[in-house]
Design a protein around this motif. Structure first.
Motif, PDB file in Angstrom:
ATOM      1  N   PHE A  58      18.711  64.759 -41.976  1.00 22.55           N
ATOM      2  CA  PHE A  58      19.331  65.588 -40.951  1.00 22.55           C
ATOM      3  C   PHE A  58      19.720  64.719 -39.768  1.00 22.55           C
ATOM      4  CE2 PHE A  58      18.309  67.829 -36.884  1.00 22.55           C
ATOM      5  CZ  PHE A  58      19.477  68.548 -36.798  1.00 22.55           C
ATOM      6  N   VAL A  59      20.975  64.794 -39.362  1.00 21.90           N
ATOM      7  CA  VAL A  59      21.447  64.073 -38.181  1.00 21.90           C
ATOM      8  C   VAL A  59      21.674  65.090 -37.067  1.00 21.90           C
ATOM      9  CG1 VAL A  59      23.283  62.618 -37.227  1.00 21.90           C
ATOM     10  CG2 VAL A  59      22.591  62.347 -39.621  1.00 21.90           C
ATOM     11  N   PRO A  60      20.915  65.015 -35.977  1.00 18.79           N
ATOM     12  CA  PRO A  60      21.118  65.960 -34.883  1.00 18.79           C
ATOM     13  C   PRO A  60      22.413  65.657 -34.130  1.00 18.79           C
ATOM     14  CG  PRO A  60      19.408  64.371 -34.283  1.00 18.79           C
ATOM     15  CD  PRO A  60      19.806  64.063 -35.711  1.00 18.79           C
ATOM     16  N   GLY A  61      23.214  66.692 -33.924  1.00 18.18           N
ATOM     17  CA  GLY A  61      24.471  66.497 -33.216  1.00 18.18           C
ATOM     18  C   GLY A  61      24.876  67.749 -32.469  1.00 18.18           C
ATOM     19  N   MET A  62      25.943  67.638 -31.726  1.00  9.27           N
ATOM     20  CA  MET A  62      26.541  68.827 -31.096  1.00  9.27           C
ATOM     21  C   MET A  62      28.019  68.569 -30.874  1.00  9.27           C
ATOM     22  SD  MET A  62      25.222  68.732 -27.139  1.00  9.27           S
ATOM     23  CE  MET A  62      23.474  68.756 -27.507  1.00  9.27           C
ATOM     24  N   GLU A  63      28.795  69.640 -30.773  1.00  9.39           N
ATOM     25  CA  GLU A  63      30.239  69.529 -30.530  1.00  9.39           C
ATOM     26  C   GLU A  63      30.495  70.057 -29.126  1.00  9.39           C
ATOM     27  OE1 GLU A  63      32.728  71.701 -33.319  1.00  9.39           O
ATOM     28  OE2 GLU A  63      34.525  70.585 -32.712  1.00  9.39           O
ATOM     29  N   ILE A  64      30.835  69.140 -28.234  1.00  8.75           N
ATOM     30  CA  ILE A  64      30.960  69.481 -26.816  1.00  8.75           C
ATOM     31  C   ILE A  64      32.408  69.859 -26.493  1.00  8.75           C
ATOM     32  CG2 ILE A  64      30.594  68.628 -24.465  1.00  8.75           C
ATOM     33  CD1 ILE A  64      28.556  66.625 -25.634  1.00  8.75           C
ATOM     34  N   SER A  65      32.568  70.977 -25.776  1.00  9.12           N
ATOM     35  CA  SER A  65      33.896  71.450 -25.373  1.00  9.12           C
ATOM     36  C   SER A  65      34.349  70.660 -24.160  1.00  9.12           C
ATOM     37  CB  SER A  65      33.828  72.924 -24.987  1.00  9.12           C
ATOM     38  OG  SER A  65      33.245  73.680 -26.019  1.00  9.12           O
ATOM     39  N   THR A  66      35.435  69.895 -24.316  1.00 11.56           N
ATOM     40  CA  THR A  66      35.899  69.069 -23.195  1.00 11.56           C
ATOM     41  C   THR A  66      37.394  69.280 -22.959  1.00 11.56           C
ATOM     42  OG1 THR A  66      36.705  67.035 -24.266  1.00 11.56           O
ATOM     43  CG2 THR A  66      34.311  67.290 -24.093  1.00 11.56           C
ATOM     44  N   MET A  67      37.851  68.733 -21.835  1.00 14.43           N
ATOM     45  CA  MET A  67      39.278  68.747 -21.504  1.00 14.43           C
ATOM     46  C   MET A  67      39.745  67.316 -21.284  1.00 14.43           C
ATOM     47  SD  MET A  67      40.319  71.816 -21.486  1.00 14.43           S
ATOM     48  CE  MET A  67      41.845  72.001 -20.573  1.00 14.43           C
ATOM     49  N   PHE A  68      40.924  66.998 -21.835  1.00 19.20           N
ATOM     50  CA  PHE A  68      41.567  65.717 -21.545  1.00 19.20           C
ATOM     51  C   PHE A  68      42.896  66.090 -20.918  1.00 19.20           C
ATOM     52  CE2 PHE A  68      44.318  62.111 -22.804  1.00 19.20           C
ATOM     53  CZ  PHE A  68      43.616  61.102 -22.170  1.00 19.20           C
ATOM     54  N   GLY A  69      43.001  65.994 -19.591  1.00 24.44           N
ATOM     55  CA  GLY A  69      44.151  66.569 -18.911  1.00 24.44           C
ATOM     56  C   GLY A  69      44.161  68.053 -19.199  1.00 24.44           C
ATOM     57  N   ALA A  70      45.295  68.569 -19.701  1.00 22.55           N
ATOM     58  CA  ALA A  70      45.389  69.998 -19.994  1.00 22.55           C
ATOM     59  C   ALA A  70      44.980  70.312 -21.433  1.00 22.55           C
ATOM     60  CB  ALA A  70      46.818  70.473 -19.744  1.00 22.55           C
ATOM     61  N   ALA A  71      44.665  69.284 -22.220  1.00 20.97           N
ATOM     62  CA  ALA A  71      44.375  69.523 -23.639  1.00 20.97           C
ATOM     63  C   ALA A  71      42.889  69.751 -23.883  1.00 20.97           C
ATOM     64  CB  ALA A  71      44.850  68.325 -24.468  1.00 20.97           C
ATOM     65  N   SER A  72      42.595  70.721 -24.734  1.00 18.46           N
ATOM     66  CA  SER A  72      41.217  70.976 -25.141  1.00 18.46           C
ATOM     67  C   SER A  72      40.848  69.954 -26.220  1.00 18.46           C
ATOM     68  CB  SER A  72      41.137  72.407 -25.677  1.00 18.46           C
ATOM     69  OG  SER A  72      40.016  72.545 -26.512  1.00 18.46           O
ATOM     70  N   ALA A 189      36.197  64.916 -32.375  1.00 19.81           N
ATOM     71  CA  ALA A 189      36.390  65.818 -33.504  1.00 19.81           C
ATOM     72  C   ALA A 189      37.882  66.089 -33.700  1.00 19.81           C
ATOM     73  CB  ALA A 189      35.665  67.141 -33.250  1.00 19.81           C
ATOM     74  N   HIS A 190      38.330  66.166 -34.949  1.00 17.07           N
ATOM     75  CA  HIS A 190      39.721  66.507 -35.297  1.00 17.07           C
ATOM     76  C   HIS A 190      40.721  66.151 -34.178  1.00 17.07           C
ATOM     77  CE1 HIS A 190      38.654  70.114 -32.955  1.00 17.07           C
ATOM     78  NE2 HIS A 190      37.672  70.334 -33.792  1.00 17.07           N
ATOM     79  N   PRO A 191      40.847  64.826 -33.878  1.00 16.27           N
ATOM     80  CA  PRO A 191      41.649  64.420 -32.703  1.00 16.27           C
ATOM     81  C   PRO A 191      43.102  64.906 -32.733  1.00 16.27           C
ATOM     82  CG  PRO A 191      40.961  62.500 -34.013  1.00 16.27           C
ATOM     83  CD  PRO A 191      40.207  63.665 -34.540  1.00 16.27           C
ATOM     84  N   TRP A 192      43.713  65.005 -33.897  1.00 23.12           N
ATOM     85  CA  TRP A 192      45.097  65.473 -33.956  1.00 23.12           C
ATOM     86  C   TRP A 192      45.192  66.818 -34.681  1.00 23.12           C
ATOM     87  CZ3 TRP A 192      48.389  60.448 -35.282  1.00 23.12           C
ATOM     88  CH2 TRP A 192      48.347  59.605 -34.172  1.00 23.12           C
ATOM     89  N   GLY A 193      44.155  67.634 -34.507  1.00 25.49           N
ATOM     90  CA  GLY A 193      44.157  68.949 -35.147  1.00 25.49           C
ATOM     91  C   GLY A 193      45.202  69.868 -34.552  1.00 25.49           C
ATOM     92  N   ARG A 194      45.073  70.156 -33.260  1.00 31.58           N
ATOM     93  CA  ARG A 194      45.998  71.114 -32.643  1.00 31.58           C
ATOM     94  C   ARG A 194      46.925  70.495 -31.627  1.00 31.58           C
ATOM     95  NH1 ARG A 194      41.328  75.632 -32.552  1.00 31.58           N
ATOM     96  NH2 ARG A 194      41.047  75.447 -34.790  1.00 31.58           N
ATOM     97  N   SER A 195      46.562  69.290 -31.142  1.00 28.70           N
ATOM     98  CA  SER A 195      47.473  68.640 -30.191  1.00 28.70           C
ATOM     99  C   SER A 195      47.452  67.140 -30.455  1.00 28.70           C
ATOM    100  CB  SER A 195      47.050  68.941 -28.749  1.00 28.70           C
ATOM    101  OG  SER A 195      46.387  67.840 -28.164  1.00 28.70           O
ATOM    102  N   ARG A 196      48.431  66.461 -29.890  1.00 20.29           N
ATOM    103  CA  ARG A 196      48.493  65.002 -30.049  1.00 20.29           C
ATOM    104  C   ARG A 196      48.308  64.338 -28.704  1.00 20.29           C
ATOM    105  NH1 ARG A 196      50.647  62.869 -35.527  1.00 20.29           N
ATOM    106  NH2 ARG A 196      49.940  64.672 -36.716  1.00 20.29           N
ATOM    107  N   ALA A 197      47.580  65.015 -27.804  1.00 24.48           N
ATOM    108  CA  ALA A 197      47.380  64.471 -26.454  1.00 24.48           C
ATOM    109  C   ALA A 197      46.665  63.126 -26.515  1.00 24.48           C
ATOM    110  CB  ALA A 197      46.576  65.461 -25.615  1.00 24.48           C
ATOM    111  N   LEU A 198      45.814  62.933 -27.535  1.00 25.12           N
ATOM    112  CA  LEU A 198      45.070  61.682 -27.642  1.00 25.12           C
ATOM    113  C   LEU A 198      45.895  60.648 -28.411  1.00 25.12           C
ATOM    114  CD1 LEU A 198      41.483  63.063 -28.253  1.00 25.12           C
ATOM    115  CD2 LEU A 198      42.385  62.016 -26.173  1.00 25.12           C
TER     116      LEU A 198
END
Ligand code: AMP
Ligand code: ZN
Ligand code: FE
Ligand code: FE
Length: 292
Positions: A58-72, A189-198
């Motif tokens: 088991f690897v303990p982890g979490m998915e943190i909700s962040t903003m990069f400029g206007a992108a989630s 996580a999924h860097p180019w899933g919904r936006s290409r801001a990254l």
């Protein structure tokens, strides 16, 4: 060795308990599984206990909700100390922000004739650390208003739809530093899933701030996207991960192990986490079962 580094339990918006999730992972032939609920570590003890029982790591982890400029942007943190005070205070801002918008979401939905009460939504969030849009979607499914979470998001809950309400998210650079300070390692996580801001340039900047890797093999990425991201990871010396982003019955086409992480990349991730843990005195190593 089969490794899945991104899954959700009912402590966020997945539908399995952490124990059931781990048992399902073992049954699916996985050897290493990370639990990465949104903005919470609440499911870790139950997952760790189940993993020890069935003999997987088991690897303990979490998915943190962040903003990069206007992108989630979603940031996966692994092997971090969940009690690190600056992290706890930032996560509580996110969780409070998610909970406090529920009445507004319900009111906005009511204006377009969709009646779900706060109580209906709360009933759907059950064991979750906070009540999110997926739970509003579940209440709409339960009321027979829509057939699925997917339909609820598309018609009512995505940005631009009548039930959408903004909430707080942590600045991405700050979240990367919080994960490092907590002795862990971070992966976008999924860097180019919904936006290409990254862009590659943006990722290079984040790498300099301590980013460890990017999730390349994910259901929201086409094969072409995966190739492009793999090339960027190679250029920037970032770890490449792959995962299911399993949500139980909450998301279709995200079965456990549908994407996996290469064992060599997993070893690189562990090495980065160990360095981070040594330099901060926080964090730790995964709980290894017999497969570890
Ligand atoms: P929240 O953080 O409360 O705004 O809810 C966002 C979460 O809802 C995301 O992290 C996803 O796990 C989930 N989500 C987003 N879009 C969808 C969708 N179309 N169908 C099901 N779940 C979704
Ligand atoms: Zn989710
Ligand atoms: Fe995500
Ligand atoms: Fe996720």
């Amino acid at each position: 060795m089969r490794i899945d580094l991104h899954t959700h339990s009912d402590h966020s918006d997945g539908t399995d308990t952490p124990g059931d999730l781990i048992r399902a992972a073992e049954a699916a032939g996985l050897d290493v599984v990370a639990l990465t609920d949104h903005d919470t570590a609440a499911g870790w003890p139950q997952a760790a206990a189940a993993a020890a029982e069935v003999g997987i790591t088991f690897v303990p982890g979490m998915e943190i909700s962040t903003m990069f400029g206007a992108a989630s942007v979603h940031l996966l943190g692994y092997l971090l100390d969940p009690a690190y005070p600056p992290l706890v205070s930032e996560l509580s801002k996110v969780l409070v922000g998610r909970n406090s918008r529920v009445p507004t979401i319900c009111a906005q939905l009511q204006e377009v004739g969709v009646v779900v009460s706060e109580e209906d939504v709360m009933r759907c969030s059950g064991a979750a650390a906070a009540t999110g849009r997926p739970h509003v979607a579940d209440a709409m499914v339960a009321a027979g208003i829509v057939a699925s979470r997917e339909e609820a998001f598309a018609a009512y809950l995505n940005p631009g739809r009548p039930g959408y309400v903004r909430r707080y998210a942590a600045p991405l650079e700050e979240a990367i530093e919080l994960v490092a300070g907590a002795g862990g390692v971070s992966v976008i996580a999924h860097p180019w899933g919904r936006s290409r801001a990254l862009t590659e340039e943006a990722l290079a900047g984040l790498r300099a701030r301590g980013l460890g890797g990017i999730e390349v093999d994910h259901q929201e990425h086409s094969l072409r996207t995966r190739d492009a991201l793999r090339a960027i990871a190679r250029n920037l010396d970032l770890v490449v991960t792959g995962s299911s982003d399993h949500h139980g019955t909450g998301k279709v086409n995200h079965d456990l192990g549908c994407n996996t992480t290469d064992p060599r990349e997993y070893e690189r991730l562990l090495a980065l986490a160990a360095t981070s843990a040594r330099s901060t005195g926080n964090g730790g190593v995964p709980d290894s079962g017999s497969a570890g």
